[in-house]
Scaffold this active site. Structure first.
Site, short mmCIF file in Angstrom:
data_model
loop_
_atom_site.label_atom_id
_atom_site.label_comp_id
_atom_site.label_asym_id
_atom_site.label_seq_id
_atom_site.Cartn_x
_atom_site.Cartn_y
_atom_site.Cartn_z
N ARG A 68 -6.09 -20.00 42.96
CA ARG A 68 -4.51 -20.79 42.21
C ARG A 68 -4.13 -22.17 42.22
O ARG A 68 -3.41 -23.18 42.39
CB ARG A 68 -3.17 -19.65 42.23
CG ARG A 68 -2.32 -20.04 41.82
CD ARG A 68 -1.45 -18.29 41.86
NE ARG A 68 -0.90 -17.72 42.87
CZ ARG A 68 0.04 -18.28 43.45
NH1 ARG A 68 0.88 -19.15 43.60
NH2 ARG A 68 0.09 -17.55 45.04
N TYR A 83 3.47 -31.15 18.21
CA TYR A 83 3.26 -29.60 17.56
C TYR A 83 3.81 -28.79 18.03
O TYR A 83 5.41 -28.26 18.65
CB TYR A 83 2.21 -29.77 19.10
CG TYR A 83 1.22 -28.11 19.76
CD1 TYR A 83 0.64 -27.48 18.11
CD2 TYR A 83 1.96 -27.43 20.87
CE1 TYR A 83 0.34 -26.38 18.60
CE2 TYR A 83 1.28 -26.17 20.90
CZ TYR A 83 0.29 -25.68 19.47
OH TYR A 83 -0.18 -24.40 19.51
N ASP A 109 1.03 -36.28 25.21
CA ASP A 109 0.49 -36.10 24.59
C ASP A 109 -1.24 -36.11 23.86
O ASP A 109 -0.38 -37.12 22.92
CB ASP A 109 0.50 -34.42 24.12
CG ASP A 109 0.18 -33.43 23.67
OD1 ASP A 109 -1.63 -33.74 23.62
OD2 ASP A 109 -0.27 -32.07 23.19
N LYS A 116 -9.34 -27.99 22.13
CA LYS A 116 -9.47 -28.75 21.90
C LYS A 116 -11.17 -29.86 22.20
O LYS A 116 -12.02 -29.55 22.16
CB LYS A 116 -8.33 -30.23 21.02
CG LYS A 116 -6.59 -28.54 20.96
CD LYS A 116 -7.29 -27.66 20.38
CE LYS A 116 -6.68 -27.21 19.97
NZ LYS A 116 -5.09 -26.86 20.87
#
Length: 397
Positions: free
Chosen positions: A61, A114, A186, A211
């Site tokens: 983590r 988005y 983004d 993506k």
């Protein structure tokens, strides 16, 4: 194997198998470090590992060798000082937003976003009282007019989802920087191969690595790249508590996919522009939203900011409206009706009823999304086969 290890009973030896260290050679690919916890020789070294994102590995983590390889690779491509990988694109987005915003803050964001980002901002407004002002994305004066004393972030997309508006990054980021406001971009649709927002003074660059970076529809990942090391460390400390850490296997898959990014992006660019031109001439199509076409309102900006291509995602409006769009997306055969983008398969989507369903009719209009808008994410199939598929689906309208 040490004498101490040989003296152990079988039940202990099997818990502590030998760990091979590579000497005299190096692996050609990045190794997969699936183990999530690391041991230390002394307590001081262990304590130091808790302090920074680039320190010794402690617990996955906090950091993992395979994940860090991905972070370093994407930071290098974007020209950043460091990066933070997350378990999804939305994980990266919400990690940044939650780390940098608090109740009463103000965000300026472009209208065409988005749907998941729009929903995240709406949730921050409803639960935390974070105010959001939406701007078009092409006028720095609009950003200056929206500024408040409480403005903390300017949130942009290099190429907007789904109607492919090209944001004037230098002008808008410049207006934010004058006011001491952080800018977040983004860059999923264009990847670092087509645009590097940090070169236009962006503070943070986001990717849904699911993506184009991963590129094969087999991984879920997100990443945030930071221009400044101090900001990277600040967000990393918040990210530890939010827990949106990327799994090492997902990082390994993303790194493997990135090795062919240059080849894939060239194909996506070429085929998308070819299909956009053909769709623009079809009588069932009312408009095509591809910045590579001369009639697009951002065509000149695209030539300036994205000279190597505008990516493989664009939208088009069907003259028959919502019913025509729903019929079309159900009629394709080679392309698939599916969310996501950036993989080797061509995908179609009706944004108003799926990815942007959270928006009201007025908000859809403001974002440039009509009832008959279809988004297409072009894969790497042969353009003639793709056109034959789109043409037969259009013929049924």
């Amino acid at each position: 194997m040490s004498d101490h290890h040989r003296a152990l009973r079988p039940e202990s030896r099997i818990v502590h198998p030998p760990v091979e260290e590579v000497t005299g050679s190096r692996p050609l690919g990045v190794p997969l470090h699936q183990g999530h916890v690391f041991a230390f020789p002394d307590s001081d070294t262990l304590a130091d590992a808790f302090g920074a994102p680039d320190g010794a590995f402690l617990y996955s983590r906090f950091g993992n060798p395979t994940v860090r390889s991905l972070e370093r690779a994407v930071a290098d491509l974007e020209g950043g000082s460091g990066a933070l990988a997350a378990s999804s694109g939305m994980g990266a987005i919400t990690t940044v937003l939650l780390a940098l915003l608090r109740s009463g803050d103000h965000v300026i964001a472009q209208q065409s976003l988005y749907g998941g980002t729009f929903a995240a901002l709406a949730d921050l407004t409803a639960r935390w009282g974070v105010a959001v002002t939406f701007v078009r994305g092409d006028d720095p004066e609009e950003v200056r007019a929206a500024l408040r004393p409480t403005t903390r972030l300017l949130y942009l997309e290099t190429v907007s989802n789904p109607v492919a508006r090209v944001t004037d990054l230098p002008a808008l980021i410049g207006a934010a920087r004058e006011a001491g406001v952080l800018s977040v971009v983004d860059n999923t649709f264009t990847t670092p191969l087509l645009c590097r927002p940090i070169e236009h003074s962006a503070d943070i660059v986001l990717h849904s690595a699911t993506k184009y970076l991963g590129g094969h529809s087999d991984v879920l990942a997100g990443i945030a790249v930071f221009a400044d090391a101090g900001l990277h460390h600040r967000v990393w400390h918040h990210a530890l508590e939010q827990g949106a850490a990327l799994d090492p296997f997902a990082a390994w898959l993303t790194l493997r996919g990135m090795q062919t990014l240059g080849l894939r992006m060239r194909r996506h660019n070429e085929v998308a522009l070819d299909l956009a031109g053909r769709l623009a001439a079809h009588p069932a199509v009312a408009a095509v939203h591809h910045p590579g076409l001369p009639g697009h309102p951002d065509h000149e900006r695209a030539r300036r900011l994205l000279p190597d291509g505008q990516g493989g995602v664009f939208a088009f409006d069907l003259a028959g409206g919502r019913e025509a769009a729903r019929t079309f997306v159900g009629a394709v055969r080679l392309a698939s009706l599916a969310p996501s983008l950036g993989g080797v398969h061509t995908l179609v989507l009706h944004p108003a009823s799926t990815s942007h369903r959270q928006l009201s009719d007025d908000e859809l209009t403001a974002a440039g999304i009509g009832p008959g808008t279809v988004r297409i994410a072009v894969g790497i199939e042969h353009p003639e086969d793709l056109w034959a598929d789109l043409e037969q689906a259009l013929a049924g309208l």
